[in-house]
Design a protein around this motif. Structure first.
Motif, PDB file in Angstrom:
ATOM      1  N   VAL A  66       0.864  -1.180   0.000  1.00  0.00           N
ATOM      2  CA  VAL A  66       0.000   0.000   0.000  1.00  0.00           C
ATOM      3  C   VAL A  66       0.903   1.234   0.000  1.00  0.00           C
ATOM      4  N   SER A  67       0.562   2.238  -0.790  1.00  0.00           N
ATOM      5  CA  SER A  67       1.400   3.438  -0.832  1.00  0.00           C
ATOM      6  C   SER A  67       1.241   4.235   0.455  1.00  0.00           C
ATOM      7  N   VAL A  68       2.291   4.928   0.849  1.00  0.00           N
ATOM      8  CA  VAL A  68       2.230   5.769   2.037  1.00  0.00           C
ATOM      9  C   VAL A  68       1.134   6.813   1.863  1.00  0.00           C
ATOM     10  N   ALA A  69       1.057   7.424   0.694  1.00  0.00           N
ATOM     11  CA  ALA A  69       0.041   8.454   0.445  1.00  0.00           C
ATOM     12  C   ALA A  69      -1.372   7.904   0.634  1.00  0.00           C
ATOM     13  N   LYS A  70      -1.653   6.724   0.089  1.00  0.00           N
ATOM     14  CA  LYS A  70      -2.994   6.126   0.234  1.00  0.00           C
ATOM     15  C   LYS A  70      -3.260   5.746   1.689  1.00  0.00           C
ATOM     16  N   LEU A  71      -2.245   5.253   2.378  1.00  0.00           N
ATOM     17  CA  LEU A  71      -2.401   4.880   3.782  1.00  0.00           C
ATOM     18  C   LEU A  71      -2.714   6.107   4.633  1.00  0.00           C
ATOM     19  N   VAL A  72      -1.974   7.186   4.444  1.00  0.00           N
ATOM     20  CA  VAL A  72      -2.228   8.409   5.207  1.00  0.00           C
ATOM     21  C   VAL A  72      -3.612   8.965   4.872  1.00  0.00           C
ATOM     22  N   GLU A  73      -3.989   8.926   3.603  1.00  0.00           N
ATOM     23  CA  GLU A  73      -5.323   9.380   3.212  1.00  0.00           C
ATOM     24  C   GLU A  73      -6.403   8.571   3.931  1.00  0.00           C
ATOM     25  N   GLU A  74      -6.228   7.251   3.985  1.00  0.00           N
ATOM     26  CA  GLU A  74      -7.193   6.387   4.677  1.00  0.00           C
ATOM     27  C   GLU A  74      -7.237   6.711   6.174  1.00  0.00           C
ATOM     28  N   ILE A  75      -6.079   6.888   6.785  1.00  0.00           N
ATOM     29  CA  ILE A  75      -6.036   7.213   8.218  1.00  0.00           C
ATOM     30  C   ILE A  75      -6.749   8.538   8.481  1.00  0.00           C
ATOM     31  N   LYS A  76      -6.429   9.557   7.698  1.00  0.00           N
ATOM     32  CA  LYS A  76      -7.034  10.877   7.916  1.00  0.00           C
ATOM     33  C   LYS A  76      -8.537  10.861   7.672  1.00  0.00           C
ATOM     34  N   THR A  77      -8.957  10.291   6.556  1.00  0.00           N
ATOM     35  CA  THR A  77     -10.377  10.281   6.209  1.00  0.00           C
ATOM     36  C   THR A  77     -11.190   9.493   7.226  1.00  0.00           C
ATOM     37  N   SER A  78     -10.739   8.286   7.533  1.00  0.00           N
ATOM     38  CA  SER A  78     -11.493   7.429   8.456  1.00  0.00           C
ATOM     39  C   SER A  78     -11.484   7.960   9.882  1.00  0.00           C
ATOM     40  N   SER A  79     -10.331   8.439  10.355  1.00  0.00           N
ATOM     41  CA  SER A  79     -10.262   8.940  11.730  1.00  0.00           C
ATOM     42  C   SER A  79     -11.034  10.256  11.872  1.00  0.00           C
ATOM     43  N   ASN A  80     -11.056  11.064  10.828  1.00  0.00           N
ATOM     44  CA  ASN A  80     -11.845  12.291  10.841  1.00  0.00           C
ATOM     45  C   ASN A  80     -13.329  11.956  11.039  1.00  0.00           C
ATOM     46  N   LYS A  81     -13.803  10.988  10.282  1.00  0.00           N
ATOM     47  CA  LYS A  81     -15.201  10.551  10.413  1.00  0.00           C
ATOM     48  C   LYS A  81     -15.450   9.938  11.793  1.00  0.00           C
ATOM     49  N   PHE A  82     -14.504   9.127  12.268  1.00  0.00           N
ATOM     50  CA  PHE A  82     -14.613   8.499  13.586  1.00  0.00           C
ATOM     51  C   PHE A  82     -14.779   9.555  14.681  1.00  0.00           C
ATOM     52  N   ILE A  83     -13.970  10.601  14.626  1.00  0.00           N
ATOM     53  CA  ILE A  83     -14.030  11.668  15.633  1.00  0.00           C
ATOM     54  C   ILE A  83     -15.371  12.388  15.556  1.00  0.00           C
ATOM     55  N   LYS A  84     -15.787  12.752  14.368  1.00  0.00           N
ATOM     56  CA  LYS A  84     -17.046  13.490  14.215  1.00  0.00           C
ATOM     57  C   LYS A  84     -18.249  12.645  14.636  1.00  0.00           C
ATOM     58  N   ASP A  85     -18.230  11.355  14.285  1.00  0.00           N
ATOM     59  CA  ASP A  85     -19.360  10.479  14.601  1.00  0.00           C
ATOM     60  C   ASP A  85     -19.445  10.138  16.086  1.00  0.00           C
ATOM     61  N   ASN A  86     -18.299   9.982  16.739  1.00  0.00           N
ATOM     62  CA  ASN A  86     -18.289   9.482  18.118  1.00  0.00           C
ATOM     63  C   ASN A  86     -18.116  10.558  19.185  1.00  0.00           C
ATOM     64  N   TYR A  87     -17.579  11.711  18.825  1.00  0.00           N
ATOM     65  CA  TYR A  87     -17.277  12.714  19.844  1.00  0.00           C
ATOM     66  C   TYR A  87     -17.861  14.083  19.526  1.00  0.00           C
ATOM     67  N   SER A  88     -18.707  14.174  18.534  1.00  0.00           N
ATOM     68  CA  SER A  88     -19.421  15.407  18.194  1.00  0.00           C
ATOM     69  C   SER A  88     -18.504  16.625  18.099  1.00  0.00           C
ATOM     70  N   VAL A  89     -17.355  16.433  17.465  1.00  0.00           N
ATOM     71  CA  VAL A  89     -16.439  17.547  17.244  1.00  0.00           C
ATOM     72  C   VAL A  89     -16.583  17.924  15.772  1.00  0.00           C
ATOM     73  N   SER A  90     -17.653  18.636  15.470  1.00  0.00           N
ATOM     74  CA  SER A  90     -17.989  18.924  14.071  1.00  0.00           C
ATOM     75  C   SER A  90     -16.932  19.775  13.367  1.00  0.00           C
ATOM     76  N   ALA A  91     -16.172  20.547  14.118  1.00  0.00           N
ATOM     77  CA  ALA A  91     -15.151  21.416  13.526  1.00  0.00           C
ATOM     78  C   ALA A  91     -13.855  20.662  13.214  1.00  0.00           C
ATOM     79  N   PHE A  92     -13.797  19.376  13.554  1.00  0.00           N
ATOM     80  CA  PHE A  92     -12.534  18.648  13.408  1.00  0.00           C
ATOM     81  C   PHE A  92     -12.221  18.319  11.948  1.00  0.00           C
ATOM     82  N   ASN A  93     -10.996  18.603  11.561  1.00  0.00           N
ATOM     83  CA  ASN A  93     -10.445  18.180  10.276  1.00  0.00           C
ATOM     84  C   ASN A  93      -8.927  18.120  10.418  1.00  0.00           C
ATOM     85  N   TRP A  94      -8.312  17.204   9.692  1.00  0.00           N
ATOM     86  CA  TRP A  94      -6.852  17.168   9.614  1.00  0.00           C
ATOM     87  C   TRP A  94      -6.405  18.145   8.535  1.00  0.00           C
TER      88      TRP A  94
END
Length: 158
Positions: A66-94
């Protein structure tokens, strides 16, 4: 045909957009566990994940399938959604961009310890100082104005 064998270790560093202090002490361990799960799912081996309210360090045994770029994209995208869905931090973005640095096997213990001591380390150094030191240690040419959106880089119009 013979199997492929690799021994690759990568540290990835990135920040919260605008370097806002949005990663809460209350749920950061859940976030780190979630990111560890993403790494494992991608065939990587999580070694250390830690950070501060405005940034994160992720150190792992890298799967070159897996490319580093794709891996980082997956980490950022998925964790961003995880934070917003589970902790109501709507302003959160990487923030856009990241740093990725490779290490030899002999450096694993030192990097794991360094990442584990982020809270202590940042008593005396800012994230900007830390990040620039890492870039310099690796001999990476950079333009400071194109690093993360540090407050002093933000231009406001009147």
């Amino acid at each position: 045909m013979a199997n492929t064998y690799t021994q690759l270790y990568i540290q990835v560093v990135f920040a919260v957009r605008g370097r806002e202090n949005l990663i809460s002490m209350k749920w950061k361990s859940d976030l780190y566990a979630y990111i560890g799960g993403i790494l494992t799912k991608q065939g990587c081996k999580p070694l250390a994940i830690n950070g501060m309210p405005d940034h994160i360090h992720i150190f792992f045994g890298y799967n070159p399938a897996v490319s580093v770029a794709k891996l980082v994209e997956e980490i950022k995208t998925s964790s961003n959604k995880f934070i917003k869905d589970n902790y109501s931090v709507s302003a959160f973005n990487w923030q856009k961009g990241y740093g990725a640095f490779s290490y030899s096997r002999s450096h694993i213990h030192r990097v794991v310890k360094y990442i584990g001591n982020q809270e202590i380390h940042h008593l005396t150094k800012t994230f900007k100082q830390e990040y620039i030191r890492i870039l310099n240690d690796f001999g990476i040419d950079y333009k400071e104005e194109y690093l993360f959106d540090f407050e002093e880089n933000v231009i406001t119009s009147k």
